[in-house]
Design a protein around this motif. Structure first.
Motif, mmCIF file in Angstrom:
data_model
loop_
_atom_site.group_PDB
_atom_site.id
_atom_site.type_symbol
_atom_site.label_atom_id
_atom_site.label_comp_id
_atom_site.label_asym_id
_atom_site.label_seq_id
_atom_site.Cartn_x
_atom_site.Cartn_y
_atom_site.Cartn_z
ATOM 1 N N HIS A 174 0.857 -1.185 0.000
ATOM 2 C CA HIS A 174 0.000 0.000 0.000
ATOM 3 C C HIS A 174 0.887 1.226 0.000
ATOM 4 N N ASP A 175 0.367 2.305 -0.543
ATOM 5 C CA ASP A 175 1.098 3.572 -0.456
ATOM 6 C C ASP A 175 1.253 3.972 1.005
ATOM 7 N N ASP A 176 2.261 4.774 1.296
ATOM 8 C CA ASP A 176 2.446 5.265 2.656
ATOM 9 C C ASP A 176 1.236 6.080 3.104
ATOM 10 N N VAL A 177 0.811 5.835 4.335
ATOM 11 C CA VAL A 177 -0.290 6.588 4.942
ATOM 12 C C VAL A 177 0.208 7.071 6.298
ATOM 13 N N PRO A 178 0.195 8.372 6.546
ATOM 14 C CA PRO A 178 0.921 8.900 7.698
ATOM 15 C C PRO A 178 0.258 8.715 9.057
ATOM 16 N N ASP A 179 -1.068 8.585 9.087
ATOM 17 C CA ASP A 179 -1.730 8.575 10.391
ATOM 18 C C ASP A 179 -3.025 7.777 10.330
ATOM 19 N N PHE A 180 -3.658 7.637 11.491
ATOM 20 C CA PHE A 180 -4.846 6.792 11.585
ATOM 21 C C PHE A 180 -6.047 7.371 10.824
ATOM 22 N N PRO A 181 -6.387 8.656 10.971
ATOM 23 C CA PRO A 181 -7.529 9.172 10.192
ATOM 24 C C PRO A 181 -7.360 8.960 8.689
ATOM 25 N N SER A 182 -6.146 9.154 8.193
ATOM 26 C CA SER A 182 -5.901 8.946 6.762
ATOM 27 C C SER A 182 -6.064 7.476 6.386
#
Length: 439
Positions: A246-254
Motif C-alpha cells: 500500500h502507499d504510505d499513509v501517515p496517520d490513523f484518520p488517513s
C-alpha cells in the motif's frame, strides 16, 4: 504507589540476588498444591508503564479474578514478581521503592532468570499453568514463543485480550447477520495486544475457509509511524506478518479514509485517537460500524461511548476496555459492555487445570471466544452490549472451561482421565466460600 502502601507480601518476590536459589526459595512457599501462577516483571502495567516490583498488585488482582470468576481455590494460586530492575527514574529515586535500584536487566542475563524461574516452577508444582502478565513488548512475544510448546503457558495481554476481542467480533456478527471473513479490520496500535488480536482473528478466519494470506490481508495496522506496509524499513518480526502492499499513509484518520474498514480496534493507550473525524468516516462507509476502544484505563480509551454513538448517529457497535456509563443518543439509551479479559482467562485456567493440559493452544482461545459470544442475548444486544453481564460470570466460566477442557481432550493434551460428564466435572472443581453462622 504499591511500595508506599505495602504492609505484607501477598505473593512471591524474586530477583537476580537469588539467582541459582529460585528452587530453594519456592520450597519455602507454604502451599504444596499450586496449579496457577501469574508472573510479571512489572515493565508494562496496564496504561501505567514500568512500575518495577510495584507491579505486584496486578498478579495479586489477577489471582483474585481466578478465584471470584472461575472458582479456582486461593491456595492453588501463586502471584510472582520477578524483579529485574526498573527504567522508571521516579521509582529509582523514591526512598520507599521496594525493588532493585538499577536499570532493567536485558539480554542473556534476563533470559537466564526467566529460564530458572520457569524450570523451578514446573519442577516444584508438576507443570502448572503459567500466566505471563504485563511484560514489555521487547520480551512478551519472544517469551511466549519460547515456552508455549515446552510448558503450559500463555500471555494474557496477547492471547486473553485477543480472545475477548474476537468474542466481541463474533457477537457483532450475530447482531448484524454478517460473516467474520467479510470484515476488514484496522488496528490502532501494534504492540502485544493488537498483534495478538490480529493473529487470533487470522486463525479464526482460516477456520472459516480463508487462506492465511487472505486472512492477513483483512487485518491492517497503524503504529506511531503510520500504516504498516511492506515499504516500511526496520519492522519487527511480529509487525512484518501484517505488512501489506500500500502507499504510505501517515496517520490513523488517513488510514480509515483510505482503507474504509468495517471495524476499528484501538489498543494504543492513547486517549481520543478515535476522533469525530474518524468516527464520522466509519459511519459514512458502514451501516453498522464496529468501534472497539480497548485501551485501559478509562482515561486512555481511544473514545468514549458517548462519542462513539454521537458521531455515528447511534449506529455504532461499540465495546471498550474500560467501563462507561449508559448514554442516550437520539432518544435511545445504550449500555455498552466492557471487553474485559476476566471473561476469558479465569475460565480458561479452570478448563486447563481441570484437564491438566500440557499446553495451551490457539483453538482454546477461539472456542472461549465463541462460547462467550453465544452467551450474549438479544436483550443484551438491544442495549448495545456484546457481552453477558458480569453477574453471570461464573456460569459463563463453566461453559468456557468445559469447551477449553474439551479441546485439551480432543487434541490429546490432557493429563487427567476424561470424565463422562465434563460439565458436571468442571462444576465439581469450582471453589465457593461458604460462611457458617455461629450463635
Amino acid at each position: 504507589v504499591y511500595s508506599h502502601i505495602f504492609q505484607r507480601p501477598q505473593g512471591l518476590f524474586l530477583s537476580e540476588r537469588f539467582k541459582g536459589r529460585f528452587a530453594e526459595i519456592l520450597n519455602n512457599w507454604p502451599e504444596q498444591d499450586v496449579r496457577i501462577i501469574v508472573i510479571t516483571d512489572g515493565e508494562r502495567i496496564l496504561g501505567l508503564g514500568d512500575l518495577g516490583v510495584s507491579g505486584m498488585g496486578i498478579p495479586v488482582g489477577k489471582i483474585c479474578l481466578y478465584v471470584a470468576c472461575a472458582g479456582i481455590h486461593p491456595s492453588h494460586c501463586l502471584p510472582v514478581t520477578l524483579d529485574t530492575g526498573t527504567n522508571n527514574v521516579s521509582l529509582l529515586n523514591d526512598p520507599l521503592y521496594l525493588g532493585m535500584r538499577h536499570q532493567r536487566i536485558r539480554g542473556e542475563a534476563y533470559d537466564e532468570l526467566i529460564e530458572e524461574l520457569v524450570t523451578a516452577l514446573r519442577s516444584r508444582y508438576n507443570d502448572p499453568l503459567i500466566h505471563f502478565e504485563d511484560f514489555g513488548n521487547v520480551n512478551a512475544f519472544r517469551l511466549l514463543s519460547r515456552y508455549r510448546d515446552q510448558a503450559c503457558v500463555f500471555n494474557d495481554d496477547i492471547q486473553g485480550t485477543a480472545s475477548v476481542a474476537l468474542a466481541g467480533l463474533y457477537a457483532a456478527m450475530r447482531m448484524t447477520n454478517n460473516r467474520l471473513t467479510d470484515q476488514k479490520i484496522l488496528f490502532l496500535g501494534a504492540g502485544g495486544a493488537g498483534i495478538g488480536i490480529g493473529e487470533l482473528i487470522v486463525s479464526a478466519m482460516m477456520n472459516e475457509g480463508l487462506s492465511e494470506a487472505e486472512a492477513r490481508q483483512r487485518c491492517w495496522f497503524v503504529d506511531s509511524k503510520g500504516l504498516i506496509t511492506r515499504q516500511r524499513d526496520h519492522l519487527t518480526e511480529h509487525k512484518q506478518a501484517f505488512a501489506h502492499e500500500h502507499d504510505d499513509v501517515p496517520d490513523f484518520p488517513s488510514a480509515v479514509s483510505a482503507l474504509k474498514p468495517t471495524a476499528i480496534i484501538g489498543v494504543s493507550g492513547q486517549a481520543g485517537k478515535f476522533t469525530p473525524q474518524v468516527l464520522s468516516t466509519m459511519a459514512g462507509c458502514n451501516e453498522r460500524p464496529i468501534i472497539f476502544a480497548l485501551s485501559n484505563p478509562t482515561t486512555k480509551s481511544e473514545c468514549t461511548a458517548e462519542e462513539a454513538y454521537t458521531w455515528t448517529e447511534g449506529r455504532a457497535i461499540f465495546a471498550s476496555g474500560s467501563p462507561f456509563d449508559a448514554v442516550t443518543v437520539g432518544g435511545k439509551t445504550f449500555a455498552p459492555g466492557q471487553a474485559n479479559n476476566s471473561f476469558i482467562f479465569p475460565a480458561l485456567g479452570l478448563g486447563v487445570v481441570a484437564a491438566r493440559a500440557r499446553h495451551i493452544t490457539d483453538e482454546m482461545f477461539q472456542v472461549a471466544a465463541k462460547v462467550l459470544a453465544e452467551e450474549a442475548t438479544e436483550d443484551d444486544f438491544s442495549r448495545g452490549n456484546l457481552f453477558p453481564p458480569l453477574n453471570r460470570i461464573r456460569n459463563v466460566s463453566v461453559r468456557i472451561a468445559t469447551a477449553v477442557a474439551g479441546v485439551a481432550y480432543r487434541q490429546g493434551l490432557a493429563r487427567s482421565p476424561e470424565p463422562d460428564d465434563l460439565d458436571t466435572f468442571i462444576r465439581s472443581q469450582m471453589y465457593a466460600p461458604k460462611y457458617e453462622r455461629f450463635l
